[in-house]
Design an enzyme around this catalytic site. Structure first.
Site, PDB file in Angstrom:
ATOM      1  N   GLU A   1      -4.788   6.988   0.100  1.00 28.36           N
ATOM      2  CA  GLU A   1      -4.024   7.955  -0.639  1.00 28.36           C
ATOM      3  C   GLU A   1      -2.987   8.571   0.445  1.00 28.36           C
ATOM      4  O   GLU A   1      -2.778  10.063   0.276  1.00 28.36           O
ATOM      5  CB  GLU A   1      -4.821   8.955  -1.239  1.00 28.36           C
ATOM      6  CG  GLU A   1      -6.121   8.361  -2.197  1.00 28.36           C
ATOM      7  CD  GLU A   1      -6.957   9.133  -2.788  1.00 28.36           C
ATOM      8  OE1 GLU A   1      -6.645  10.470  -3.096  1.00 28.36           O
ATOM      9  OE2 GLU A   1      -8.037   8.976  -3.201  1.00 28.36           O
TER      10      GLU A   1
ATOM     11  N   GLY B   1       0.831  -0.960  -0.045  1.00 31.45           N
ATOM     12  CA  GLY B   1      -0.112   0.000   0.176  1.00 31.45           C
ATOM     13  C   GLY B   1       0.795   1.102   0.170  1.00 31.45           C
ATOM     14  O   GLY B   1       0.752   2.022  -1.060  1.00 31.45           O
TER      15      GLY B   1
ATOM     16  N   LEU C   1     -23.892  14.766  21.114  1.00 28.49           N
ATOM     17  CA  LEU C   1     -25.285  14.161  20.977  1.00 28.49           C
ATOM     18  C   LEU C   1     -25.246  13.068  21.916  1.00 28.49           C
ATOM     19  O   LEU C   1     -26.360  12.406  21.838  1.00 28.49           O
ATOM     20  CB  LEU C   1     -25.244  13.665  19.496  1.00 28.49           C
ATOM     21  CG  LEU C   1     -25.795  14.591  18.325  1.00 28.49           C
ATOM     22  CD1 LEU C   1     -24.881  15.951  18.346  1.00 28.49           C
ATOM     23  CD2 LEU C   1     -26.032  13.921  17.035  1.00 28.49           C
ATOM     24  N   GLY C   2     -24.527  12.791  22.408  1.00 30.71           N
ATOM     25  CA  GLY C   2     -24.505  11.387  23.348  1.00 30.71           C
ATOM     26  C   GLY C   2     -24.908  10.178  22.875  1.00 30.71           C
ATOM     27  O   GLY C   2     -24.254  10.079  21.837  1.00 30.71           O
TER      28      GLY C   2
END
Length: 393
Positions: A372, A146, A347-348
């Protein structure tokens, strides 16, 4: 002395005022289309792990000029790097999978053909790809290679006037839906690129399932088993690993912009929720700790946007150095993930629900952080640029 305009909580630095009328038109056109056609469904598509309207989306994106929009000629829109970045921001504010599709199509597959291809290859593929009638993919990453593409194992050997390709590529966006693949392979003359029609015997692209990130995106393996191509399939102007790396730099630029859209979406969702959610008799937005989170998120988001704007100015002007793209990719993705994670805490428990965009963006950005160029590789690239010492080996 002029009286300052009231502060816009959505754009506290007034960065949107820096855009031209044409750039605002790009922003508004893409945003309106996504709001109407994609946003109502994207959470469900992510949960199901599919992008069922990809062909229709591709054609619509083609009509809007989004595919290869920063390229000149051959049916491409020929717009500025900044306009392209703004489009990427709106796409990723909806979902990273959409920006990935446009990025792979335009900045990898189309760019490779546009930059390194023959006139025959350009005329055959680019107009169809710009219109969304043909989908492309980019075969570089391999199962065992990779970050070090120069060690790839995919091989192209001569057989008379033809080329025979054998090998495997992994984590390829658009692979199983593409009509054409740009495949990089080792030859006796070094690494070369090939334009491979996906209907060629010996080519297959099984889709990768069981992903917990980029679920509303097609990800595939490419298998090349004795794929025979004519001599004209080779990209004539690409020699060595610099060819694919040049393409990756184009795509990384889009990431620098795109992740600011995901971060913006999460930040705005958290700000709205904090204003509506009451605890101890008042909205949680009225508590100091929540305000600190929202302020810190806004600071990093707008610094990331300023970085993207500056890189766009360089790209449209004197040119941008690969290390500067690494600077933007490393910083903006890292900060975007942190913004999403902080939004999740505001937001919990609701932060893990697909009723809100936050967890979806957070999961998607884990992939964007890696593809990338990983954090480690961009850190080393910047380290070499700053110190003059290579620490890759």
């Amino acid at each position: 002395m002029a009286k300052p305009s009231p502060l816009d909580p959505v754009d506290p630095l007034g960065l949107e005022h820096l855009l031209t009328d044409e750039e605002r038109a790009v922003r508004d056109t893409v945003r309106q289309y996504l709001d109407e056609r994609v946003q109502p469904h994207i959470g469900d598509w992510f949960e199901r792990g599919e992008l069922p309207s990809l062909r229709e989306l591709a054609r619509d994106f083609g009509k809007m000029g989004l595919l290869g929009m920063h390229l000149e000629g051959y049916g491409c829109a020929g717009m500025s790097a900044r306009a392209y970045g703004i489009a990427c921001r709106e796409l990723e504010a909806c979902d990273s999978g959409l920006r990935s599709f446009v990025s792979v199509q335009g900045s990898l597959a189309m760019f490779a053909i546009h930059r390194f291809g023959s006139e025959e290859q350009k005329n055959e593929w680019l107009p169809r790809m710009a219109a969304g009638e043909a989908i492309g993919c980019f075969g570089l990453t391999e199962p065992d290679h990779g970050s070090d593409p120069s060690s790839m194992r995919t091989r192209a050997r001569r057989d008379g006037d033809d080329w025979i390709l054998d090998g495997r590529k992994m984590w390829i966006t658009n692979g199983s839906v593409a009509e054409v693949a740009v495949v990089w392979a080792r030859t006796d003359d070094g690494i070369r690129g090939f334009v491979v029609p996906t209907g060629t015997p010996g080519f297959s692209a099984p889709e990768i399932k069981h992903k917990m990130s980029l679920r509303a995106s097609v990800t595939s393996e490419l298998v090349l088993d004795g794929v025979r191509l004519p001599a004209s399939a080779m990209l004539p102007e690409a020699r060595g690993v610099s060819g694919p790396l040049t393409c990756l730099n184009e795509a990384r630029y889009g990431i620098v912009w795109g992740v600011t859209g995901a971060a913006r979406s999460a930040w705005q969702a958290a700000a709205r929720y904090a204003g509506e959610r009451e605890q101890f008799g008042k909205p949680i937005a009225a508590f100091q700790l929540t305000q600190q989170k929202l302020v810190d998120m806004a600071l990093e988001l707008h610094k990331a946007t300023l970085t993207a704007l500056h890189l766009a100015q360089l790209k449209d002007g004197p040119g941008v150095h690969p290390a500067q793209i690494s600077f933007g990719k490393l910083n903006n993705v890292r900060e975007a993930i942190e913004i999403c994670r902080t939004a999740r805490t505001i937001l919990g428990a609701n932060g893990i629900s697909l009723e809100f965009p936050v967890i979806r963006h957070m999961n998607n950005l884990e992939s964007v952080l890696t593809y990338e160029g990983t954090t480690e590789m961009h850190t080393l690239a910047l380290g070499q640029a700053l110190t003059g010492h290579a620490a890759f080996r």
